[in-house]
Design a protein around this motif. Sequence first.
Motif, PDB file in Angstrom:
ATOM      1  N   SER A  56       0.835  -1.199   0.000  1.00  0.00           N
ATOM      2  CA  SER A  56       0.000   0.000   0.000  1.00  0.00           C
ATOM      3  C   SER A  56       0.870   1.250   0.000  1.00  0.00           C
ATOM      4  CB  SER A  56      -0.908   0.007   1.232  1.00  0.00           C
ATOM      5  OG  SER A  56      -1.667   1.202   1.290  1.00  0.00           O
ATOM      6  N   GLN A  57       0.584   2.153  -0.939  1.00  0.00           N
ATOM      7  CA  GLN A  57       1.239   3.463  -0.969  1.00  0.00           C
ATOM      8  C   GLN A  57       0.142   4.524  -1.031  1.00  0.00           C
ATOM      9  OE1 GLN A  57       2.704   6.115  -0.355  1.00  0.00           O
ATOM     10  NE2 GLN A  57       4.707   5.672  -1.254  1.00  0.00           N
ATOM     11  N   PRO A  58      -0.221   5.088   0.120  1.00  0.00           N
ATOM     12  CA  PRO A  58      -1.336   6.042   0.164  1.00  0.00           C
ATOM     13  C   PRO A  58      -1.028   7.381  -0.486  1.00  0.00           C
ATOM     14  CG  PRO A  58      -0.308   5.849   2.317  1.00  0.00           C
ATOM     15  CD  PRO A  58       0.316   4.808   1.466  1.00  0.00           C
ATOM     16  N   GLU A  59       0.261   7.675  -0.705  1.00  0.00           N
ATOM     17  CA  GLU A  59       0.623   8.944  -1.341  1.00  0.00           C
ATOM     18  C   GLU A  59       0.711   8.714  -2.844  1.00  0.00           C
ATOM     19  OE1 GLU A  59       3.935  12.535  -0.930  1.00  0.00           O
ATOM     20  OE2 GLU A  59       4.081  10.726   0.305  1.00  0.00           O
ATOM     21  N   ARG A  60      -0.222   9.286  -3.575  1.00  0.00           N
ATOM     22  CA  ARG A  60      -0.289   9.016  -5.009  1.00  0.00           C
ATOM     23  C   ARG A  60       0.927   9.549  -5.757  1.00  0.00           C
ATOM     24  NH1 ARG A  60      -6.545   9.450  -7.187  1.00  0.00           N
ATOM     25  NH2 ARG A  60      -7.309   7.616  -6.055  1.00  0.00           N
ATOM     26  N   GLY A  61       1.198   8.911  -6.869  1.00  0.00           N
ATOM     27  CA  GLY A  61       2.324   9.287  -7.709  1.00  0.00           C
ATOM     28  C   GLY A  61       3.030   8.036  -8.196  1.00  0.00           C
ATOM     29  N   TYR A  62       3.329   7.998  -9.494  1.00  0.00           N
ATOM     30  CA  TYR A  62       3.994   6.848 -10.112  1.00  0.00           C
ATOM     31  C   TYR A  62       5.319   6.541  -9.414  1.00  0.00           C
ATOM     32  CZ  TYR A  62       5.938   4.206 -14.137  1.00  0.00           C
ATOM     33  OH  TYR A  62       6.488   3.265 -14.970  1.00  0.00           O
ATOM     34  N   GLY A  63       6.100   7.582  -9.178  1.00  0.00           N
ATOM     35  CA  GLY A  63       7.364   7.388  -8.490  1.00  0.00           C
ATOM     36  C   GLY A  63       7.183   6.973  -7.044  1.00  0.00           C
ATOM     37  N   ASN A  64       6.198   7.562  -6.372  1.00  0.00           N
ATOM     38  CA  ASN A  64       5.921   7.163  -4.988  1.00  0.00           C
ATOM     39  C   ASN A  64       5.599   5.672  -4.901  1.00  0.00           C
ATOM     40  OD1 ASN A  64       6.280   9.648  -3.674  1.00  0.00           O
ATOM     41  ND2 ASN A  64       4.220  10.328  -4.178  1.00  0.00           N
ATOM     42  N   ALA A  65       4.823   5.183  -5.879  1.00  0.00           N
ATOM     43  CA  ALA A  65       4.474   3.761  -5.878  1.00  0.00           C
ATOM     44  C   ALA A  65       5.727   2.901  -5.982  1.00  0.00           C
ATOM     45  CB  ALA A  65       3.520   3.465  -7.037  1.00  0.00           C
ATOM     46  N   TYR A  66       6.642   3.277  -6.858  1.00  0.00           N
ATOM     47  CA  TYR A  66       7.854   2.483  -7.009  1.00  0.00           C
ATOM     48  C   TYR A  66       8.771   2.585  -5.798  1.00  0.00           C
ATOM     49  CZ  TYR A  66       7.217   0.605 -11.664  1.00  0.00           C
ATOM     50  OH  TYR A  66       6.769  -0.138 -12.727  1.00  0.00           O
ATOM     51  N   HIS A  67       8.872   3.736  -5.202  1.00  0.00           N
ATOM     52  CA  HIS A  67       9.686   3.853  -3.984  1.00  0.00           C
ATOM     53  C   HIS A  67       9.192   2.872  -2.920  1.00  0.00           C
ATOM     54  CE1 HIS A  67      12.461   7.190  -4.767  1.00  0.00           C
ATOM     55  NE2 HIS A  67      11.483   7.773  -5.459  1.00  0.00           N
ATOM     56  N   ALA A  68       7.871   2.798  -2.747  1.00  0.00           N
ATOM     57  CA  ALA A  68       7.305   1.868  -1.758  1.00  0.00           C
ATOM     58  C   ALA A  68       7.512   0.427  -2.180  1.00  0.00           C
ATOM     59  CB  ALA A  68       5.810   2.159  -1.573  1.00  0.00           C
ATOM     60  N   GLY A  69       7.301   0.139  -3.450  1.00  0.00           N
ATOM     61  CA  GLY A  69       7.448  -1.223  -3.930  1.00  0.00           C
ATOM     62  C   GLY A  69       8.865  -1.739  -3.832  1.00  0.00           C
ATOM     63  N   PHE A  70       9.839  -0.908  -4.193  1.00  0.00           N
ATOM     64  CA  PHE A  70      11.228  -1.343  -4.130  1.00  0.00           C
ATOM     65  C   PHE A  70      11.675  -1.606  -2.699  1.00  0.00           C
ATOM     66  CE2 PHE A  70      12.329   0.973  -8.363  1.00  0.00           C
ATOM     67  CZ  PHE A  70      11.737  -0.076  -9.067  1.00  0.00           C
ATOM     68  N   ARG A  71      11.123  -0.860  -1.752  1.00  0.00           N
ATOM     69  CA  ARG A  71      11.451  -1.139  -0.341  1.00  0.00           C
ATOM     70  C   ARG A  71      10.968  -2.521   0.079  1.00  0.00           C
ATOM     71  NH1 ARG A  71      10.045   4.416   0.386  1.00  0.00           N
ATOM     72  NH2 ARG A  71       7.931   3.863   1.014  1.00  0.00           N
ATOM     73  N   ALA A  72       9.885  -2.966  -0.531  1.00  0.00           N
ATOM     74  CA  ALA A  72       9.295  -4.252  -0.138  1.00  0.00           C
ATOM     75  C   ALA A  72       9.855  -5.437  -0.917  1.00  0.00           C
ATOM     76  CB  ALA A  72       7.774  -4.195  -0.336  1.00  0.00           C
ATOM     77  N   ALA A  73      10.470  -5.185  -2.059  1.00  0.00           N
ATOM     78  CA  ALA A  73      10.929  -6.270  -2.928  1.00  0.00           C
ATOM     79  C   ALA A  73      12.068  -7.050  -2.276  1.00  0.00           C
ATOM     80  CB  ALA A  73      11.375  -5.707  -4.268  1.00  0.00           C
ATOM     81  N   ALA A 169       8.048  11.271 -13.972  1.00  0.00           N
ATOM     82  CA  ALA A 169       9.454  11.446 -14.347  1.00  0.00           C
ATOM     83  C   ALA A 169      10.349  10.359 -13.752  1.00  0.00           C
ATOM     84  CB  ALA A 169       9.948  12.826 -13.921  1.00  0.00           C
ATOM     85  N   PHE A 170       9.811   9.585 -12.824  1.00  0.00           N
ATOM     86  CA  PHE A 170      10.584   8.484 -12.239  1.00  0.00           C
ATOM     87  C   PHE A 170      11.138   7.565 -13.321  1.00  0.00           C
ATOM     88  CE2 PHE A 170      11.172   4.299 -10.440  1.00  0.00           C
ATOM     89  CZ  PHE A 170      11.689   4.519  -9.175  1.00  0.00           C
ATOM     90  N   SER A 171      10.354   7.328 -14.370  1.00  0.00           N
ATOM     91  CA  SER A 171      10.751   6.374 -15.400  1.00  0.00           C
ATOM     92  C   SER A 171      12.022   6.800 -16.112  1.00  0.00           C
ATOM     93  CB  SER A 171       9.610   6.200 -16.417  1.00  0.00           C
ATOM     94  OG  SER A 171       9.931   5.204 -17.360  1.00  0.00           O
ATOM     95  N   LEU A 211      10.140  17.335 -18.492  1.00  0.00           N
ATOM     96  CA  LEU A 211      11.098  18.251 -19.109  1.00  0.00           C
ATOM     97  C   LEU A 211      11.944  18.946 -18.044  1.00  0.00           C
ATOM     98  CD1 LEU A 211      11.898  19.411 -21.899  1.00  0.00           C
ATOM     99  CD2 LEU A 211      10.236  21.239 -21.482  1.00  0.00           C
ATOM    100  N   ARG A 212      11.298  19.451 -17.017  1.00  0.00           N
ATOM    101  CA  ARG A 212      12.026  20.123 -15.934  1.00  0.00           C
ATOM    102  C   ARG A 212      12.974  19.160 -15.243  1.00  0.00           C
ATOM    103  NH1 ARG A 212       6.867  22.329 -15.017  1.00  0.00           N
ATOM    104  NH2 ARG A 212       6.494  20.821 -13.342  1.00  0.00           N
ATOM    105  N   GLN A 213      12.484  17.921 -15.028  1.00  0.00           N
ATOM    106  CA  GLN A 213      13.308  16.948 -14.318  1.00  0.00           C
ATOM    107  C   GLN A 213      14.573  16.592 -15.083  1.00  0.00           C
ATOM    108  OE1 GLN A 213      14.083  13.499 -14.921  1.00  0.00           O
ATOM    109  NE2 GLN A 213      15.214  13.458 -12.975  1.00  0.00           N
ATOM    110  N   LEU A 214      14.480  16.515 -16.422  1.00  0.00           N
ATOM    111  CA  LEU A 214      15.660  16.183 -17.218  1.00  0.00           C
ATOM    112  C   LEU A 214      16.788  17.190 -16.984  1.00  0.00           C
ATOM    113  CD1 LEU A 214      14.148  15.098 -20.666  1.00  0.00           C
ATOM    114  CD2 LEU A 214      15.511  13.672 -19.114  1.00  0.00           C
ATOM    115  N   PHE A 215      16.467  18.469 -17.003  1.00  0.00           N
ATOM    116  CA  PHE A 215      17.504  19.479 -16.808  1.00  0.00           C
ATOM    117  C   PHE A 215      17.999  19.486 -15.367  1.00  0.00           C
ATOM    118  CE2 PHE A 215      15.604  21.056 -20.740  1.00  0.00           C
ATOM    119  CZ  PHE A 215      16.747  21.341 -21.481  1.00  0.00           C
TER     120      PHE A 215
END
Length: 237
Positions: A56-73, A169-171, A211-215
Amino acid sequence: MIPALNEAPNLPTVVNSVPTSALRALGWETEVIIVDNASTDDTAAVAAALGAIVVSQPERGYGNAYHAGFRAAKGDVIATGDADCTYPFDSLPELLGTLTEADVEFMTTDRLRRENRSAMKRSHTVANYALSALSRALFRNGLRDSQSGMWVFRRYVWDGVDVKSTGMAFSQEIKNAATRAGYRYLEVPIEYRNRQGEVKLNALPDGMANLRQLFEHRFRRSAGERPARYERRHTPA
């Protein structure tokens, strides 16, 4: 590992497409992790009923989901993809074979091939090409598809990179961080399929954030960086 936001209708197809028996026969024990990103439907319940590990990752966001998932893997190798039926999880035996045979540490995938064009809106295709071209120019890693959401990599790579993005931008950031850190990497083509269900991408705001994240990332100095090593294959081994 599969992040999911209100994807309950797609989960049976997605989870059942993971070829756990074929992987086991090849010596890979598999855990399927669904990261429920604050869904308001039955995503978590459906995932659990299908035998997946639910994070469960209650804080929405594609990157947030992966941060939580990788901690559990717990696995030594992590494979990712979306819960919208677009990514070919049934190709995991071949992809893992390529990872092993090519002796690479981070492998990403290329969706931007002519035969996949019907699976992506034209506006999204143009945006993907533009962001990928800029990413290549800034990071000089040769990757054709900086936005692909399917990666296969050694678990320790995640421990060796500093990925800050909490959204889409996590991807691109995990790819650029892994290649910039000097891990052996590879890009392989995949079949990209038609999306099922509601589109979650907010094209303009997500595109501007990427775009902002790349720079920001290009001019951020991280400890331990070294020249990247790149191999590209046009077809999986």
